[in-house]
Design a protein around this motif. Structure first.
Motif, PDB file in Angstrom:
ATOM      1  N   ASP A  24       0.823  -1.219   0.000  1.00  0.00           N
ATOM      2  CA  ASP A  24       0.000   0.000   0.000  1.00  0.00           C
ATOM      3  C   ASP A  24       0.851   1.260   0.000  1.00  0.00           C
ATOM      4  O   ASP A  24       0.398   2.312   0.427  1.00  0.00           O
ATOM      5  N   ASP A  25       2.073   1.166  -0.505  1.00  0.00           N
ATOM      6  CA  ASP A  25       2.993   2.304  -0.531  1.00  0.00           C
ATOM      7  C   ASP A  25       2.909   2.979  -1.899  1.00  0.00           C
ATOM      8  O   ASP A  25       3.580   2.584  -2.854  1.00  0.00           O
ATOM      9  N   VAL A  26       2.045   4.001  -1.992  1.00  0.00           N
ATOM     10  CA  VAL A  26       1.877   4.748  -3.243  1.00  0.00           C
ATOM     11  C   VAL A  26       3.046   5.717  -3.396  1.00  0.00           C
ATOM     12  O   VAL A  26       3.381   6.454  -2.463  1.00  0.00           O
ATOM     13  N   VAL A  27       3.659   5.737  -4.568  1.00  0.00           N
ATOM     14  CA  VAL A  27       4.759   6.681  -4.798  1.00  0.00           C
ATOM     15  C   VAL A  27       4.358   7.798  -5.759  1.00  0.00           C
ATOM     16  O   VAL A  27       4.889   8.907  -5.691  1.00  0.00           O
ATOM     17  N   SER A  28       3.433   7.520  -6.688  1.00  0.00           N
ATOM     18  CA  SER A  28       2.962   8.556  -7.595  1.00  0.00           C
ATOM     19  C   SER A  28       1.730   8.027  -8.324  1.00  0.00           C
ATOM     20  O   SER A  28       1.265   6.915  -8.057  1.00  0.00           O
ATOM     21  N   GLN A  29       1.217   8.837  -9.233  1.00  0.00           N
ATOM     22  CA  GLN A  29       0.152   8.421 -10.125  1.00  0.00           C
ATOM     23  C   GLN A  29       0.503   8.839 -11.543  1.00  0.00           C
ATOM     24  O   GLN A  29       1.202   9.839 -11.752  1.00  0.00           O
ATOM     25  N   LEU A  30       0.015   8.075 -12.508  1.00  0.00           N
ATOM     26  CA  LEU A  30       0.303   8.323 -13.916  1.00  0.00           C
ATOM     27  C   LEU A  30      -0.986   8.643 -14.650  1.00  0.00           C
ATOM     28  O   LEU A  30      -2.025   8.010 -14.414  1.00  0.00           O
ATOM     29  N   LEU A  31      -0.920   9.604 -15.557  1.00  0.00           N
ATOM     30  CA  LEU A  31      -2.088  10.046 -16.297  1.00  0.00           C
ATOM     31  C   LEU A  31      -2.225   9.271 -17.604  1.00  0.00           C
ATOM     32  O   LEU A  31      -1.233   8.735 -18.130  1.00  0.00           O
ATOM     33  N   LEU A  32      -3.434   9.205 -18.103  1.00  0.00           N
ATOM     34  CA  LEU A  32      -3.713   8.558 -19.379  1.00  0.00           C
ATOM     35  C   LEU A  32      -2.715   9.033 -20.443  1.00  0.00           C
ATOM     36  O   LEU A  32      -2.488  10.225 -20.608  1.00  0.00           O
ATOM     37  N   GLY A  33      -2.128   8.067 -21.150  1.00  0.00           N
ATOM     38  CA  GLY A  33      -1.207   8.389 -22.229  1.00  0.00           C
ATOM     39  C   GLY A  33       0.228   8.591 -21.808  1.00  0.00           C
ATOM     40  O   GLY A  33       1.110   8.724 -22.676  1.00  0.00           O
ATOM     41  N   GLN A  54       7.980  11.944 -15.488  1.00  0.00           N
ATOM     42  CA  GLN A  54       8.050  12.424 -14.113  1.00  0.00           C
ATOM     43  C   GLN A  54       9.504  12.305 -13.636  1.00  0.00           C
ATOM     44  O   GLN A  54       9.880  11.314 -13.007  1.00  0.00           O
ATOM     45  N   PRO A  55      10.349  13.296 -13.958  1.00  0.00           N
ATOM     46  CA  PRO A  55      11.758  13.210 -13.578  1.00  0.00           C
ATOM     47  C   PRO A  55      11.939  12.987 -12.078  1.00  0.00           C
ATOM     48  O   PRO A  55      11.223  13.555 -11.256  1.00  0.00           O
ATOM     49  N   GLY A  63      13.570   8.566 -14.927  1.00  0.00           N
ATOM     50  CA  GLY A  63      12.221   8.930 -14.509  1.00  0.00           C
ATOM     51  C   GLY A  63      11.835   8.212 -13.232  1.00  0.00           C
ATOM     52  O   GLY A  63      12.663   7.565 -12.581  1.00  0.00           O
ATOM     53  N   TYR A  64      10.548   8.312 -12.888  1.00  0.00           N
ATOM     54  CA  TYR A  64      10.086   7.778 -11.599  1.00  0.00           C
ATOM     55  C   TYR A  64       9.845   6.273 -11.712  1.00  0.00           C
ATOM     56  O   TYR A  64       9.050   5.827 -12.537  1.00  0.00           O
ATOM     57  N   ASP A 175      -0.674  15.503  -3.567  1.00  0.00           N
ATOM     58  CA  ASP A 175       0.253  15.909  -2.518  1.00  0.00           C
ATOM     59  C   ASP A 175       0.956  17.205  -2.934  1.00  0.00           C
ATOM     60  O   ASP A 175       0.678  17.765  -3.995  1.00  0.00           O
ATOM     61  N   CYS A 176       1.864  17.680  -2.073  1.00  0.00           N
ATOM     62  CA  CYS A 176       2.413  19.030  -2.282  1.00  0.00           C
ATOM     63  C   CYS A 176       3.194  19.131  -3.579  1.00  0.00           C
ATOM     64  O   CYS A 176       2.994  20.054  -4.379  1.00  0.00           O
ATOM     65  N   SER A 177       4.092  18.181  -3.834  1.00  0.00           N
ATOM     66  CA  SER A 177       4.883  18.250  -5.063  1.00  0.00           C
ATOM     67  C   SER A 177       4.061  17.854  -6.276  1.00  0.00           C
ATOM     68  O   SER A 177       4.321  18.313  -7.391  1.00  0.00           O
ATOM     69  N   GLY A 178       3.044  17.003  -6.065  1.00  0.00           N
ATOM     70  CA  GLY A 178       2.145  16.667  -7.156  1.00  0.00           C
ATOM     71  C   GLY A 178       1.387  17.875  -7.653  1.00  0.00           C
ATOM     72  O   GLY A 178       1.153  18.031  -8.861  1.00  0.00           O
ATOM     73  N   LEU A 179       0.982  18.755  -6.739  1.00  0.00           N
ATOM     74  CA  LEU A 179       0.286  19.980  -7.121  1.00  0.00           C
ATOM     75  C   LEU A 179       1.169  20.853  -8.006  1.00  0.00           C
ATOM     76  O   LEU A 179       0.722  21.383  -9.034  1.00  0.00           O
ATOM     77  N   VAL A 180       2.428  21.004  -7.621  1.00  0.00           N
ATOM     78  CA  VAL A 180       3.357  21.823  -8.406  1.00  0.00           C
ATOM     79  C   VAL A 180       3.628  21.166  -9.758  1.00  0.00           C
ATOM     80  O   VAL A 180       3.572  21.827 -10.809  1.00  0.00           O
ATOM     81  N   HIS A 181       3.921  19.874  -9.741  1.00  0.00           N
ATOM     82  CA  HIS A 181       4.202  19.159 -10.985  1.00  0.00           C
ATOM     83  C   HIS A 181       3.019  19.234 -11.941  1.00  0.00           C
ATOM     84  O   HIS A 181       3.173  19.542 -13.134  1.00  0.00           O
TER      85      HIS A 181
END
Length: 271
Positions: A24-33, A54-55, A63-64, A175-181
């Motif tokens: 259950d350790d989420v590190v990020s999410q990826l968008l369609l495409g 996602q550098p 990448g991530y 999350d905080c960096s996700g908002l900026v990215h």
């Protein structure tokens, strides 16, 4: 010699990237495409991938890295994106006004045009789909040629009240960096995914010279950057706040001011 990783594309509206299968350790999410390098597909259906859009220099220079279900990937070529989802979330349909084929397509998703609009609906190419799907009127926009920090700040403000989610990258949770990215990604600028890497990829601003849309970075003494937020108007901070569990714009809290270590500016980025 090891085989080159296959190139895959995310074929669902929003895919969760995990640190390992069945945890259950989420590190990020990826968008369609999103394009990924597929390094391994296990018999149990998990794929080990590198998300090249996602550098994440500290983790992998490509990448991530992480894991996701292999069923969420498609293969083959993908046309160059021409449009971006501008709605916080939308659904792609089989025809203008038709049945939903792909729900949960989120802000910042880049898509390739499949022709001219019909009744305001835009046809788009989608990985894993044999025929174009249709975006509803007003849900997508042409990719911009450029953007200012003020444009990006206005976009981030549209996500105020979105739930805080570690590793999240959409209005459904972020999350905080996700908002900026994600806010910069909407305008075609590829910033790193994590706050500490974002600090290294942006330019310092002298104290007192910050402007709305710049980035505040926070760290505890002797520790790496752990939090990032946007400089907003009148000394306010716009950020995905773990304590308040949502995206909030507020006067700089004293506990944040005590750990503010730098203010940076996004000068340019690859399109």
């Amino acid at each position: 010699m090891a085989a080159e990783p296959a190139v895959g594309f995310v074929a669902t509206g929003l895919a969760t990237l995990w640190s390992a299968p069945f945890n259950d350790d989420v590190v990020s999410q990826l968008l369609l495409g999103e394009r990924v390098l597929v390094e391994e597909v296990r018999p149990d259906g998990w794929a080990r991938v590198v998300a090249v859009e996602q550098p994440a220099a500290r983790l992998d220079p490509r990448g991530y890295p992480g894991w996701l279900p292999a069923t969420q990937l498609a293969y083959g070529s993908s046309p160059e994106p021409s449009h971006v989802v501008d709605a916080v979330t939308t659904a792609l349909r089989d025809r203008p006004g038709g049945q939903v084929v792909l729900p949960g397509v989120v802000l910042g998703t880049r898509l390739a045009s499949a022709g001219d609009p019909v009744d305001g609906c835009q046809p788009v190419h989608v990985p894993g789909q044999d025929r174009p799907l249709w975006a509803p009127p007003g849900s997508v926009a042409p990719l911009p040629a450029s953007a200012t920090a003020v444009d990006v700040l206005a976009l981030a403000r549209r996500l105020r009240a979105a739930a805080y989610l570690w590793g999240g990258m959409s209005g459904q949770g972020i999350d905080c960096s996700g908002l900026v990215h994600l806010a910069w990604r909407r305008f075609g600028v590829c910033l790193p995914r994590d706050a500490s890497d974002q600090a290294h990829a942006t330019e310092p601003v002298p104290p007192g010279a910050e402007q709305p849309g710049d980035l505040h970075f926070f760290a505890r003494p002797g520790r790496p950057v752990h939090h990032v937020g946007f400089v907003a108007d009148q000394g306010h901070l716009l950020h995905a706040c773990y304590q308040q569990r949502h995206v909030v714009e507020e006067p700089m809290p004293p506990e944040r001011a005590a750990t503010l270590v730098a203010t940076h500016r996004v000068v340019s980025g690859p399109r």
